[in-house]
Each structure stands twice: as structure tokens, then as C-alpha cells.
Design a protein around this motif. Structure first.
Motif, PDB file in Angstrom:
ATOM      1  N   LEU A   1       1.775 -18.835   7.962  1.00  0.00           N
ATOM      2  CA  LEU A   1       0.866 -19.055   6.977  1.00  0.00           C
ATOM      3  C   LEU A   1       1.324 -19.477   5.330  1.00  0.00           C
ATOM      4  O   LEU A   1       0.031 -20.002   4.795  1.00  0.00           O
ATOM      5  N   SER A   2       2.463 -19.150   5.187  1.00  0.00           N
ATOM      6  CA  SER A   2       3.067 -19.264   3.908  1.00  0.00           C
ATOM      7  C   SER A   2       3.562 -21.602   4.403  1.00  0.00           C
ATOM      8  O   SER A   2       3.686 -22.096   3.298  1.00  0.00           O
ATOM      9  N   GLY A   3       2.848 -21.730   5.687  1.00  0.00           N
ATOM     10  CA  GLY A   3       4.201 -22.991   5.660  1.00  0.00           C
ATOM     11  C   GLY A   3       1.989 -23.669   5.604  1.00  0.00           C
ATOM     12  O   GLY A   3       2.116 -24.959   4.929  1.00  0.00           O
ATOM     13  N   LEU A   4       0.853 -23.139   4.586  1.00  0.00           N
ATOM     14  CA  LEU A   4       0.041 -23.520   4.817  1.00  0.00           C
ATOM     15  C   LEU A   4      -0.318 -24.228   3.807  1.00  0.00           C
ATOM     16  O   LEU A   4      -0.744 -25.005   2.566  1.00  0.00           O
ATOM     17  N   LEU A   5       0.098 -23.053   2.808  1.00  0.00           N
ATOM     18  CA  LEU A   5      -0.254 -23.001   0.982  1.00  0.00           C
ATOM     19  C   LEU A   5       1.139 -23.405   0.469  1.00  0.00           C
ATOM     20  O   LEU A   5       0.581 -23.381  -0.628  1.00  0.00           O
TER      21      LEU A   5
ATOM     22  N   PRO B   1       9.143 -29.395   1.644  1.00  0.00           N
ATOM     23  CA  PRO B   1      10.248 -30.603   2.161  1.00  0.00           C
ATOM     24  C   PRO B   1       9.785 -30.889   3.668  1.00  0.00           C
ATOM     25  O   PRO B   1      10.769 -30.063   4.228  1.00  0.00           O
ATOM     26  N   PRO B   2       9.925 -32.494   4.072  1.00  0.00           N
ATOM     27  CA  PRO B   2       9.662 -33.833   3.642  1.00  0.00           C
ATOM     28  C   PRO B   2       8.347 -33.594   3.135  1.00  0.00           C
ATOM     29  O   PRO B   2       8.079 -34.819   2.814  1.00  0.00           O
ATOM     30  N   PHE B   3       8.125 -33.060   3.206  1.00  0.00           N
ATOM     31  CA  PHE B   3       6.114 -33.165   3.258  1.00  0.00           C
ATOM     32  C   PHE B   3       6.126 -33.245   1.681  1.00  0.00           C
ATOM     33  O   PHE B   3       6.161 -31.934   1.095  1.00  0.00           O
ATOM     34  N   SER B   4       4.418 -33.628   1.532  1.00  0.00           N
ATOM     35  CA  SER B   4       4.627 -34.506  -0.349  1.00  0.00           C
ATOM     36  C   SER B   4       3.496 -33.137  -0.853  1.00  0.00           C
ATOM     37  O   SER B   4       3.728 -32.540  -2.459  1.00  0.00           O
ATOM     38  N   ARG B   5       2.500 -32.072  -0.138  1.00  0.00           N
ATOM     39  CA  ARG B   5       2.034 -31.377  -0.707  1.00  0.00           C
ATOM     40  C   ARG B   5       1.730 -30.446   0.117  1.00  0.00           C
ATOM     41  O   ARG B   5       2.252 -30.774   1.152  1.00  0.00           O
ATOM     42  N   PRO B   6       0.647 -28.950   0.202  1.00  0.00           N
ATOM     43  CA  PRO B   6       0.677 -27.722   1.203  1.00  0.00           C
ATOM     44  C   PRO B   6       0.023 -28.651   1.956  1.00  0.00           C
ATOM     45  O   PRO B   6      -1.133 -28.979   1.939  1.00  0.00           O
ATOM     46  N   LEU B   7       0.030 -27.753   3.023  1.00  0.00           N
ATOM     47  CA  LEU B   7      -0.915 -28.341   4.870  1.00  0.00           C
ATOM     48  C   LEU B   7      -2.360 -28.582   4.435  1.00  0.00           C
ATOM     49  O   LEU B   7      -3.133 -28.674   5.413  1.00  0.00           O
ATOM     50  N   LEU B   8      -2.294 -26.725   4.028  1.00  0.00           N
ATOM     51  CA  LEU B   8      -3.739 -27.375   3.350  1.00  0.00           C
ATOM     52  C   LEU B   8      -4.781 -27.912   3.048  1.00  0.00           C
ATOM     53  O   LEU B   8      -5.602 -27.533   3.274  1.00  0.00           O
TER      54      LEU B   8
END
Length: 476
Positions: free
Chosen positions: A111-115, A119-126
Motif C-alpha cells: 500500500l505504501s508503494g501506491l501512496l 524514485p525513479p517515478f515522479s509521483r505516487p502510483l495511486l
């Protein structure tokens, strides 16, 4: 059904033979393997000091009907006591990395990976998930993996996550690979529910008909993420081979390359260098291009489809280092094509199967995968590439990515030529057309193996089971 010939003694051909030998309808079974060993890409080196190194698949997933089916086979072969499970809570299951912009980044999970922003992603996956739910369903019959993920989840995830995943699983280019054939559960989720999120949440996705035996039930109870065997995954084809030899109905031939097959009044004539074999039915577990070179010219439509099925070559470099040399733990890391096209990924073998380390003295085992769809471009002709250059590329990757300055105490380089089929867009149509031709011409021929219905060990084994069920007209 008197005599069935199985062409190819890799795990697909052996699996089909295993299921054939369980049926009283088959009087005689002939297995023809062109190389000097059975098992195909399931290939393990067992050193005299107890260390085990894999040159192909190293862990098998237990999930879904196909995973359950394989575990049932493992149980039946008496290998349950040799199983090495890795649970979903294990660090190797929870920690996977991607190498982007010169740094290792742990991929989001839970869940924390969504919220949170990782990095390297620029925003939460949610944000990507929320956008995906309201994205219109695609209207095409097929689509590239990159296009599909870009459309539904955004270009950043396509460029990094989808690109890396396709390189790790298929050693292939996500801009060419088919989402319908490579990730059918994603394609079907969108088709059924109009959304990946809703489809994966609301649909079980597992086809019925496979009852979990004791080992498969244990895998569910203990929440396995993957498994191997105490003496390596090659133990599985070895056990099937022994089962076939003891059945009394199977003839197994190594160094028996099929040169040509022709239809006969009772089935097929199979021509080899040292003779001719007659069979009522052929189950071909050969790679698509190997089969098309053996088919008669009257099968020109089938030959055309098989010739258009591509493959990728992968160099597998096994390294062993003395001591514990890694500063992090996990499954390993993948490298997107934009970072280094020739370097696919690094697997931290010692972390998830430490039982394969040599018993005396602490060591670290790593596997580096090179080339794939980019092999020719980066390394040249696989027939002439120097092992020294591949070893240098692998050790430099370990040095720069993981900060390891030590020299490996042992290494082995294996160039696996044409080892992974590439399911490009329209692959499903080529497979359908091939099987339609066989049915229309009433040919006693079944196509199985990684060229058609999935490249994983589980998929290949299940394709052998399905072909035998179709041939014999009943359950197994």
C-alpha cells in the motif's frame, strides 16, 4: 492411438510424454531429442563442492492453475522432499530493484508503494491507478506492451517498469511485444471490465479444472512466491526422464535430430540420419523455426506462419564471489533499454536460494543476463561472440551497479541461442492460423512449447498437458 512420437526433449516434450505415459490409450511413445541431454533450457551445473548454478530458469512460480499443475507433477514424481520454497514475505520477494540514471531504486510494493513517491517515478502510483480506472477500453485486436501501459498507466511506467519487466521475462522489446500474448491477464482484464484495476480485483483469472494436490495446497498455505529444487531445476526433467524410462512404454533417443517428416497413410514418417520411424501422431515441442524446416512443402501455409515467429538470444553469466559482497538484499535488479540495451538484469541468486551456495565458507552467487532482442546490435553474431567480452561486460556491471570491486572466484558464460520466443503483435493470429491449418488438413500433429502459448516453465508444461488431453479426448 498406438504410437505417438514427441519431437524435442526439453521440458515441454518431456511433460507431454509424462502425461501420455499415464494414459492406457498410448501403446508406444518415442521421444526424439537432437542434443546430447534432455531438459532443454532447464540446465543446472552442480559443482563437486555442492554449489549449484542455473543457466536458464532458476525459480518457478506456484500461482494460478498452471503453477498448481506443475506442483502436482512435482508431487507425483516424488520430489516434494527436495523443494526449496521462497515465501512472499522473504526479502527476495519483497525487494526488487531497477537501475535508472546510474542508481539502484527499490520498486514500490504494498500500500505504501501506491501512496508515496518512490524514485525513479515522479509521483505516487495511486495517480496512475486512478487515471487507469477512467481510461477507455482499447478497440484493437492487439497492441504492444509499451502502447498498452502508456495508454492506461502513463508513459513513465511504460518507459521504466514495462520496459524492464519485458527485458527480464522475455529478453524482449516492449515496443514490439504483444500485450495480448505476453500478458494475457492484463489484456483480458481490460476487455472484461474496461479497467486493469477492476479486472484484477474482481476476476479470479484462474481457469478451472486443476485440483491442488498436497504440495500445491502447502504452497497456498505457506504463501510461496517461487520455488526451486535442492539440486537445481534440472532435477525436474531428470525425474520425468527416469519416470519415462521406468514406464516400459517410452523409447528415449538423444542425438536424434529430425531431418524431415512426411504424412503417411497411418500418420507420419519421421526421417533421421540413421533411419525412419513411423508414428500415428506427432507432438512437436520443437521451436517453431526448427519444426518448419522439417515439414513437407505441402504445409507451406504452416511453414510461413512458423517462419515469422522470432526468438531472442541471451548470454547467461554465472559469477561466484568469496564472502558476502552485497550491500543490499533482494531478488535482483533490471535495467531499462534506455539505460543499457545490452544489459538485461542481475539476479542475486544467493539471497533467495542460499541452499545452492557451497556449504563450506560464505559466498555470493550472481547471474547476469545479456543481449536478448539487442544481442546482435550490441555483441554481434552469437556464433562468433567471445566469451571474454561477455564476462567483462558482466563483471563491469557488478562493479558499477553494486559497487563490488572484488574479482569473481568462479565464472561461467553460456550463450543460449534463440532461447526465448518473441511474441510480437499479432502472435495470437499466427498461432490460431497454424492450428487452423493443422485441423483443416486433418494432420495428426500437435504444437506445444514456448513458441506458442507462454514462455514460462509452467506454461510450457501446461501446453503439453493440454495437447495430450485434446489428443486423447479426456482428463488426465
Amino acid at each position: 492411438m498406438r504410437t505417438v512420437a514427441v519431437l524435442g526433449g526439453g521440458i515441454g516434450g518431456l511433460a507431454a510424454s509424462y502425461y501420455l505415459c499415464k494414459s492406457p490409450q498410448v501403446t508406444k511413445l518415442i521421444v526424439l531429442e537432437s542434443s546430447s541431454r534432455f531438459g532443454g533450457w532447464l540446465w543446472s551445473t552442480r559443482r563437486s563442492d555442492g554449489a549449484v548454478f542455473e543457466h536458464g530458469p532458476r525459480g518457478i512460480r506456484p500461482t494460478g492453475a498452471v503453477g498448481c499443475n506443475t506442483l502436482n507433477m512435482v508431487d507425483d514424481l516424488g520430489l516434494a522432499r527436495d523443494i526449496l520454497p521462497v515465501t512472499s514475505s522473504h526479502v527476495a520477494s519483497r525487494s526488487r530493484y531497477v537501475y535508472v540514471a546510474g542508481q539502484l531504486h527499490r520498486l514500490p510494493s504494498g500500500l505504501s508503494g501506491l501512496l508515496r513517491t518512490f524514485p525513479p517515478f515522479s509521483r505516487p502510483l495511486l495517480f496512475n491507478v486512478a487515471k487507469e480506472i477512467f481510461t477507455r477500453k482499447g478497440t484493437g485486436a492487439d497492441e504492444s506492451v509499451h502502447s498498452f501501459v502508456s495508454r492506461r498507466l502513463g508513459k513513465e511506467l511504460a518507459d521504466i517498469a514495462a520496459d524492464s519487466l519485458c527485458r527480464g521475462v522475455f529478453a524482449g522489446d516492449c515496443r514490439k511485444l504483444s500485450v495480448r500474448s505476453c500478458f494475457p491477464f492484463l489484456f483480458e482484464a481490460e476487455q472484461r471490465r474496461g479497467s486493469l484495476t477492476l479486472g484484477l480485483l474482481l476476476d479470479s483469472g484462474a481457469p478451472p479444472g486443476i485440483h491442488p494436490g498436497p504440495l500445491a495446497q502447502r504452497s497456498i498455505r505457506e504463501s510461496w512466491a517461487q520455488w526451486s529444487l535442492r539440486t537445481g531445476v534440472e532435477t525436474l526433467p531428470e525425474a520425468i526422464t527416469e519416470f519415462l524410462q521406468q514406464s516400459g512404454r517410452a523409447q528415449l533417443h538423444k542425438d536424434a535430430a529430425v531431418q524431415h517428416i512426411t504424412p503417411s497413410t497411418s500418420g507420419w514418417k519421421i526421417y533421421m540420419e540413421d533411419g525412419v520411424i513411423s508414428a500415428d501422431h506427432i507432438i512437436s515441442a520443437l521451436p517453431a523455426k526448427a519444426l518448419c524446416s522439417a515439414l513437407p512443402s505441402s504445409c507451406h501455409s504452416l511453414i510461413w506462419e512458423l517462419q515469422n515467429m522470432s526468438t531472442a538470444t541471451v548470454a547467461v553469466v554465472n559469477l561466484e564471489y568469496d564472502g558476502s559482497i552485497l550491500s543490499m538484499r533482494g531478488f535482483g535488479h533490471l535495467i531499462p533499454s534506455s539505460e543499457d540495451p545490452g544489459l538485461l538484469g542481475v539476479v542475486y541468486d544467493s539471497d533467495f536460494f542460499p541452499q545452492h551456495n557451497r556449504p563450506s565458507g560464505q559466498t555470493t552467487r550472481l547471474t547476469i543476463m545479456l543481449g536478448g532482442a539487442w544481442f546482435q546490435e550490441v555483441f554481434g553474431d552469437p556464433e562468433h561472440v567471445k566469451e571474454e567480452s561477455l564476462l567483462t561486460k558482466a563483471t563491469e556491471a557488478v562493479r558499477y551497479h553494486l559497487g563490488v570491486t572484488a574479482t569473481p572466484s568462479w565464472s561461467r558464460v553460456s550463450v543460449q541461442k534463440d532461447c526465448i520466443p518473441q511474441y510480437y503483435q499479432g502472435h495470437f493470429q499466427r498461432v490460431e492460423s497454424s492450428r487452423s491449418f493443422i485441423k483443416e488438413k486433418n494432420l495428426s500433429l500437435s504444437l506445444i512449447g514456448s513458441s506458442y502459448d507462454g514462455v514460462s516453465v509452467n506454461d510450457v508444461i501446461f501446453s503439453g498437458r493440454t495437447a495430450v488431453q485434446d489428443l486423447l479426448g479426456g482428463g488426465i
